[in-house]
Design an enzyme around this catalytic site. Structure first.
Site, PDB file in Angstrom:
ATOM      1  N   ASP A  52       0.764  -1.244   0.027  1.00 60.34           N
ATOM      2  CA  ASP A  52      -0.090  -0.276  -0.089  1.00 60.34           C
ATOM      3  C   ASP A  52       0.744   1.162  -0.152  1.00 60.34           C
ATOM      4  OD1 ASP A  52      -3.089   0.990   0.775  1.00 60.34           O
ATOM      5  OD2 ASP A  52      -1.753   2.100   1.696  1.00 60.34           O
ATOM      6  N   ASN A  60      -2.241  13.028  -4.000  1.00 62.48           N
ATOM      7  CA  ASN A  60      -3.471  13.361  -4.945  1.00 62.48           C
ATOM      8  C   ASN A  60      -4.013  14.417  -4.644  1.00 62.48           C
ATOM      9  OD1 ASN A  60      -3.584  11.125  -6.934  1.00 62.48           O
ATOM     10  ND2 ASN A  60      -4.953  10.146  -5.772  1.00 62.48           N
ATOM     11  N   ASP A  69      -0.997   9.019 -10.353  1.00 64.65           N
ATOM     12  CA  ASP A  69      -1.066   8.001 -11.322  1.00 64.65           C
ATOM     13  C   ASP A  69       0.362   7.776 -11.843  1.00 64.65           C
ATOM     14  OD1 ASP A  69      -3.753   8.112 -11.791  1.00 64.65           O
ATOM     15  OD2 ASP A  69      -3.897   9.052 -13.526  1.00 64.65           O
ATOM     16  N   GLU A  95      -4.542   2.420  -4.137  1.00 62.79           N
ATOM     17  CA  GLU A  95      -2.946   2.252  -4.276  1.00 62.79           C
ATOM     18  C   GLU A  95      -2.589   1.086  -3.550  1.00 62.79           C
ATOM     19  OE1 GLU A  95      -4.229   4.466  -0.643  1.00 62.79           O
ATOM     20  OE2 GLU A  95      -5.090   4.332  -2.631  1.00 62.79           O
TER      21      GLU A  95
END
Length: 175
Positions: A52, A60, A69, A95
């Site tokens: 993770d 983000n 991304d 993620e």
């Protein structure tokens, strides 16, 4: 013939994460369940890495989804370079990623997790932000050959890694 090719393309698209190009959750589950059945019959060890990305939401929120991304693709690039033929790698969602490693002891899987983690942390910067990953490690020796059990045990290790400050790998032990 054309219809078969079209069906094959649609099936492949339904099993591939469009951003990273690796298997999606459905693909990972199907391939892993097949691998686990095979390994159980042959009494071969299997280990799961549950990965993770640390602080992904903040990346983000502060730098936009395009930066997120880029981080996801960078992690996949690093991980793919470390995996062996026959290992199964997939994006479970967001993620979170998983690697199923057949014929791998817990210690060997931990060493692989650490190589992935360290390489990703040392070479990955997106929008000026250093990136890291936390990894939970679980083995069929402790969780058996049931994918949900392996994921649950690896998830325990993952949350322990997060609780210890992130950017680390933890071998999860059964309760």
């Amino acid at each position: 013939m054309v219809q078969q090719r079209t069906e094959r393309r649609y099936r492949q698209a339904s099993l591939t994460d469009s951003l990273t190009g690796i298997g999606n959750r459905r693909s990972f589950v199907e391939d892993s369940e097949n691998m686990l059945r095979h390994c159980q019959v042959q009494h071969r060890p299997v280990t799961l890495l549950l990965c993770d990305m640390d602080n992904f939401k903040q990346l983000n929120d502060r730098h936009g989804h395009q930066s997120g991304d880029h981080a996801l693709v960078a992690f996949c690039d690093v991980t793919i370079m470390r995996l062996r033929k026959g290992d199964i790698f997939g994006r479970l969602g967001g993620e979170e990623f998983a690697c199923l490693l057949p014929d791998t002891t817990t210690e060997a899987a931990y060493q692989m997790a650490e190589r992935i983690r360290k390489e990703f942390a040392s070479c990955s910067r997106v929008a000026g932000v250093s990136l890291s990953i936390s990894i939970g490690v679980a083995s069929s020796a402790e969780a058996g050959y049931v994918l949900d059990s392996l994921i649950a045990l690896a998830d325990k290790g993952l949350y322990e890694a997060k609780g210890l400050g992130k950017n680390r790998s933890v071998i999860s032990q059964p309760i």
